[in-house]
Design a protein around this motif. Sequence first.
Motif, PDB file in Angstrom:
ATOM      1  N   ALA A 194      14.275  88.301  52.456  1.00  0.00           N
ATOM      2  CA  ALA A 194      14.541  89.551  51.750  1.00  0.00           C
ATOM      3  C   ALA A 194      15.022  90.633  52.712  1.00  0.00           C
ATOM      4  O   ALA A 194      15.869  91.462  52.371  1.00  0.00           O
ATOM      5  CB  ALA A 194      13.276  90.023  51.027  1.00  0.00           C
ATOM      6  N   TYR A 195      14.496  90.623  53.922  1.00  0.00           N
ATOM      7  CA  TYR A 195      14.878  91.621  54.924  1.00  0.00           C
ATOM      8  C   TYR A 195      16.362  91.527  55.253  1.00  0.00           C
ATOM      9  O   TYR A 195      17.045  92.534  55.407  1.00  0.00           O
ATOM     10  CB  TYR A 195      14.028  91.431  56.173  1.00  0.00           C
ATOM     11  CG  TYR A 195      14.291  92.443  57.265  1.00  0.00           C
ATOM     12  CD1 TYR A 195      14.951  92.075  58.434  1.00  0.00           C
ATOM     13  CD2 TYR A 195      13.871  93.765  57.125  1.00  0.00           C
ATOM     14  CE1 TYR A 195      15.184  92.994  59.433  1.00  0.00           C
ATOM     15  CE2 TYR A 195      14.101  94.693  58.123  1.00  0.00           C
ATOM     16  CZ  TYR A 195      14.756  94.294  59.281  1.00  0.00           C
ATOM     17  OH  TYR A 195      14.984  95.216  60.278  1.00  0.00           O
ATOM     18  N   LEU A 196      16.841  90.300  55.353  1.00  0.00           N
ATOM     19  CA  LEU A 196      18.271  90.116  55.605  1.00  0.00           C
ATOM     20  C   LEU A 196      19.105  90.568  54.419  1.00  0.00           C
ATOM     21  O   LEU A 196      20.213  91.050  54.572  1.00  0.00           O
ATOM     22  CB  LEU A 196      18.574  88.642  55.924  1.00  0.00           C
ATOM     23  CG  LEU A 196      17.977  88.100  57.217  1.00  0.00           C
ATOM     24  CD1 LEU A 196      18.294  86.626  57.366  1.00  0.00           C
ATOM     25  CD2 LEU A 196      18.481  88.876  58.431  1.00  0.00           C
ATOM     26  N   LEU A 197      18.555  90.418  53.235  1.00  0.00           N
ATOM     27  CA  LEU A 197      19.302  90.793  52.031  1.00  0.00           C
ATOM     28  C   LEU A 197      19.326  92.293  51.814  1.00  0.00           C
ATOM     29  O   LEU A 197      20.322  92.838  51.341  1.00  0.00           O
ATOM     30  CB  LEU A 197      18.688  90.115  50.801  1.00  0.00           C
ATOM     31  CG  LEU A 197      18.921  88.613  50.649  1.00  0.00           C
ATOM     32  CD1 LEU A 197      18.131  88.083  49.457  1.00  0.00           C
ATOM     33  CD2 LEU A 197      20.402  88.303  50.463  1.00  0.00           C
ATOM     34  N   GLU A 239       9.863  94.052  51.144  1.00  0.00           N
ATOM     35  CA  GLU A 239       8.629  93.698  50.437  1.00  0.00           C
ATOM     36  C   GLU A 239       8.731  94.031  48.949  1.00  0.00           C
ATOM     37  O   GLU A 239       8.247  93.273  48.110  1.00  0.00           O
ATOM     38  CB  GLU A 239       7.428  94.424  51.054  1.00  0.00           C
ATOM     39  CG  GLU A 239       6.123  93.953  50.405  1.00  0.00           C
ATOM     40  CD  GLU A 239       4.902  94.232  51.252  1.00  0.00           C
ATOM     41  OE1 GLU A 239       5.001  94.189  52.488  1.00  0.00           O
ATOM     42  OE2 GLU A 239       3.840  94.486  50.649  1.00  0.00           O
ATOM     43  N   ASP A 240       9.371  95.141  48.627  1.00  0.00           N
ATOM     44  CA  ASP A 240       9.594  95.459  47.208  1.00  0.00           C
ATOM     45  C   ASP A 240      10.382  94.352  46.531  1.00  0.00           C
ATOM     46  O   ASP A 240      10.087  93.961  45.398  1.00  0.00           O
ATOM     47  CB  ASP A 240      10.377  96.772  47.070  1.00  0.00           C
ATOM     48  CG  ASP A 240       9.512  97.989  47.299  1.00  0.00           C
ATOM     49  OD1 ASP A 240      10.082  99.075  47.495  1.00  0.00           O
ATOM     50  OD2 ASP A 240       8.277  97.846  47.295  1.00  0.00           O
ATOM     51  N   LEU A 241      11.403  93.859  47.217  1.00  0.00           N
ATOM     52  CA  LEU A 241      12.252  92.819  46.644  1.00  0.00           C
ATOM     53  C   LEU A 241      11.449  91.539  46.417  1.00  0.00           C
ATOM     54  O   LEU A 241      11.528  90.913  45.355  1.00  0.00           O
ATOM     55  CB  LEU A 241      13.438  92.551  47.579  1.00  0.00           C
ATOM     56  CG  LEU A 241      14.468  91.522  47.099  1.00  0.00           C
ATOM     57  CD1 LEU A 241      15.121  91.948  45.801  1.00  0.00           C
ATOM     58  CD2 LEU A 241      15.533  91.308  48.166  1.00  0.00           C
ATOM     59  N   VAL A 280      16.227  84.659  42.529  1.00  0.00           N
ATOM     60  CA  VAL A 280      16.021  85.944  41.854  1.00  0.00           C
ATOM     61  C   VAL A 280      16.311  87.087  42.814  1.00  0.00           C
ATOM     62  O   VAL A 280      16.944  88.083  42.446  1.00  0.00           O
ATOM     63  CB  VAL A 280      14.582  86.052  41.304  1.00  0.00           C
ATOM     64  CG1 VAL A 280      14.297  87.458  40.801  1.00  0.00           C
ATOM     65  CG2 VAL A 280      14.375  85.051  40.180  1.00  0.00           C
ATOM     66  N   MET A 281      15.871  86.954  44.061  1.00  0.00           N
ATOM     67  CA  MET A 281      16.117  88.020  45.036  1.00  0.00           C
ATOM     68  C   MET A 281      17.613  88.234  45.236  1.00  0.00           C
ATOM     69  O   MET A 281      18.090  89.371  45.292  1.00  0.00           O
ATOM     70  CB  MET A 281      15.438  87.685  46.366  1.00  0.00           C
ATOM     71  CG  MET A 281      13.920  87.815  46.312  1.00  0.00           C
ATOM     72  SD  MET A 281      13.157  87.951  47.942  1.00  0.00           S
ATOM     73  CE  MET A 281      13.281  86.251  48.522  1.00  0.00           C
ATOM     74  N   VAL A 282      18.366  87.154  45.363  1.00  0.00           N
ATOM     75  CA  VAL A 282      19.810  87.277  45.551  1.00  0.00           C
ATOM     76  C   VAL A 282      20.433  87.966  44.341  1.00  0.00           C
ATOM     77  O   VAL A 282      21.252  88.876  44.482  1.00  0.00           O
ATOM     78  CB  VAL A 282      20.452  85.891  45.773  1.00  0.00           C
ATOM     79  CG1 VAL A 282      21.966  85.960  45.634  1.00  0.00           C
ATOM     80  CG2 VAL A 282      20.075  85.351  47.136  1.00  0.00           C
ATOM     81  N   ASN A 283      20.039  87.564  43.161  1.00  0.00           N
ATOM     82  CA  ASN A 283      20.597  88.177  41.951  1.00  0.00           C
ATOM     83  C   ASN A 283      20.246  89.654  41.869  1.00  0.00           C
ATOM     84  O   ASN A 283      21.076  90.481  41.484  1.00  0.00           O
ATOM     85  CB  ASN A 283      20.090  87.463  40.703  1.00  0.00           C
ATOM     86  CG  ASN A 283      20.771  86.111  40.514  1.00  0.00           C
ATOM     87  OD1 ASN A 283      21.845  85.875  41.047  1.00  0.00           O
ATOM     88  ND2 ASN A 283      20.132  85.230  39.777  1.00  0.00           N
ATOM     89  N   LEU A 284      19.041  89.999  42.235  1.00  0.00           N
ATOM     90  CA  LEU A 284      18.646  91.408  42.215  1.00  0.00           C
ATOM     91  C   LEU A 284      19.508  92.216  43.176  1.00  0.00           C
ATOM     92  O   LEU A 284      19.978  93.303  42.843  1.00  0.00           O
ATOM     93  CB  LEU A 284      17.174  91.555  42.605  1.00  0.00           C
ATOM     94  CG  LEU A 284      16.132  91.311  41.500  1.00  0.00           C
ATOM     95  CD1 LEU A 284      14.739  91.218  42.102  1.00  0.00           C
ATOM     96  CD2 LEU A 284      16.186  92.421  40.474  1.00  0.00           C
ATOM     97  N   ALA A 304      24.935  88.562  50.525  1.00  0.00           N
ATOM     98  CA  ALA A 304      24.198  87.419  49.986  1.00  0.00           C
ATOM     99  C   ALA A 304      24.839  86.106  50.425  1.00  0.00           C
ATOM    100  O   ALA A 304      24.143  85.150  50.781  1.00  0.00           O
ATOM    101  CB  ALA A 304      24.148  87.494  48.454  1.00  0.00           C
ATOM    102  N   CYS A 305      26.165  86.035  50.412  1.00  0.00           N
ATOM    103  CA  CYS A 305      26.864  84.811  50.853  1.00  0.00           C
ATOM    104  C   CYS A 305      26.544  84.514  52.310  1.00  0.00           C
ATOM    105  O   CYS A 305      26.279  83.369  52.685  1.00  0.00           O
ATOM    106  CB  CYS A 305      28.375  84.980  50.677  1.00  0.00           C
ATOM    107  SG  CYS A 305      28.936  84.863  48.975  1.00  0.00           S
ATOM    108  N   VAL A 306      26.575  85.548  53.145  1.00  0.00           N
ATOM    109  CA  VAL A 306      26.285  85.354  54.572  1.00  0.00           C
ATOM    110  C   VAL A 306      24.878  84.821  54.759  1.00  0.00           C
ATOM    111  O   VAL A 306      24.653  83.859  55.504  1.00  0.00           O
ATOM    112  CB  VAL A 306      26.460  86.690  55.333  1.00  0.00           C
ATOM    113  CG1 VAL A 306      25.846  86.619  56.719  1.00  0.00           C
ATOM    114  CG2 VAL A 306      27.938  87.055  55.426  1.00  0.00           C
ATOM    115  N   VAL A 307      23.915  85.434  54.093  1.00  0.00           N
ATOM    116  CA  VAL A 307      22.513  85.024  54.264  1.00  0.00           C
ATOM    117  C   VAL A 307      22.300  83.608  53.725  1.00  0.00           C
ATOM    118  O   VAL A 307      21.637  82.784  54.359  1.00  0.00           O
ATOM    119  CB  VAL A 307      21.576  86.031  53.570  1.00  0.00           C
ATOM    120  CG1 VAL A 307      20.138  85.544  53.588  1.00  0.00           C
ATOM    121  CG2 VAL A 307      21.667  87.396  54.252  1.00  0.00           C
ATOM    122  N   MET A 308      22.870  83.325  52.573  1.00  0.00           N
ATOM    123  CA  MET A 308      22.665  81.995  51.983  1.00  0.00           C
ATOM    124  C   MET A 308      23.321  80.902  52.833  1.00  0.00           C
ATOM    125  O   MET A 308      22.784  79.796  52.964  1.00  0.00           O
ATOM    126  CB  MET A 308      23.210  81.964  50.556  1.00  0.00           C
ATOM    127  CG  MET A 308      22.307  82.661  49.546  1.00  0.00           C
ATOM    128  SD  MET A 308      22.744  82.323  47.835  1.00  0.00           S
ATOM    129  CE  MET A 308      24.116  83.452  47.617  1.00  0.00           C
TER     130      MET A 308
END
Lengths: 244, 185
Positions: free
Chosen positions: B23-26, B32-34, B63-67, B117-121
């Motif tokens: 989540a931190y990378l995103l 933590e909220d995410l 779900v995190m990525v979509n958010l 998101a693409c980079v992290v995934m």
Amino acid sequence: MRDVDERNLAAGLAAAAEEAPEPSLDADRLLGAADRRRRRSAVLVGLAVGLAAAIVAGVATLVGVLDDTEDRAPDVTATGVAPSSAAPEPVQLPRLDEGELYVMSRAAGDLGLGQYAAVFTNLRTDDCRCSVTVFLTDLGQKGAFLAAMVAREPLINSTHVLFKQGARPRAECRSLATTIGNGLFAGGLPFRVYSVSPTIECSTIEVGVDDVRAAQAYFDGPDNRWRQEGLALTALPGEPAQAY
Amino acid sequence: MGDRRESVAEFVAARGRALTRYAYLLCGDAAEDLVQEALVRALARRRQAPEDPQKLEQYVRRVMVNLVIDQSRRAARWHKALPRLATASDVRDASGEVCERLTLAASLAGLPPRQRACVVMHYYEDLPLAEIAGRLGCGVGTVKSQLHDARRALAEVWDGPRRPSGEAVETVVAVETVEAAGDPV
């Protein structure tokens, strides 16, 4: 132009991730929030189902729709009987933000134009900005369609996705409208035709004309060569297209 | 309820840190909220204890990525939670020269959500392009394009991983991206 080496990037991301703060996730707090979220959703579903039960008396299968008096196509139950027109007041769902409506519409549209093309008629974002309505020719597939939407977009709140009866699949609807339109625009009729467009559920082709009475008489009469089962032609006041 | 609570507590203890890093990378400091929001949504879907922790984690990551991707269109809560980090333009001096390079985390924050998101995934979670395309509802070509644009954007503001002393581990390599043959589809 500069580019980042992919190995560097992977290493950099791994290192950057280590900078994340320690989480303070609490199971009790998470479960409490989850239960509250589920209770809120259950209340909305219960209201919708209760309304459907009031509309469809004596039928085992409930169709989870909200009555919309502007729709021309009736909501057909599993027995094929249209519900009574004396429906109680529809229950308003909470308004959604545009992002959520967009996500739902996108998911429904992608499925409707792809995997469910054989039964998908159309979809719309409802005027209340609280729901998206999907028109299917086979409402028995609405459960599977909804599951596919949620699988595609986990954030979708399924209580805000409604289903109504579509008269024919989208491709067939467009083909029919094109054929009828070409025929009407060819002329030789006792009225002028300005526009031809199907209704959202494709049970009716609306024809914009100069003489509504003459046109409707034609459409209702024996000379109407586009008459067919399950399709109505309706004349509406029309105007010539404006040149730009 | 006891089983469910125990399962969730075990899951959070075992995977909470990994999810927070992701989540931190995103999204940076709102990590933590995410994670909490995604976990709440996942747990709200069923009353029973989570059956498969691995599936639950995959679901939570999705779900995190979509958010994050929808953040620009969603309600104010997510916009308030997101950190405002410096972009390259914020640290340029009067002559227009970049006088300070950013950390990768800060650089990521400057990317559009979909690129980030693409980079992290792809580079952190190591997902194949086809799976990323499936999760985002787009084509593989679009994912490649997003990654390509993201790498070029990062190259402008990030100069690679550094040792604790500040010495560069490897320098940024100025090469054209070569498409790997036989990318899994």
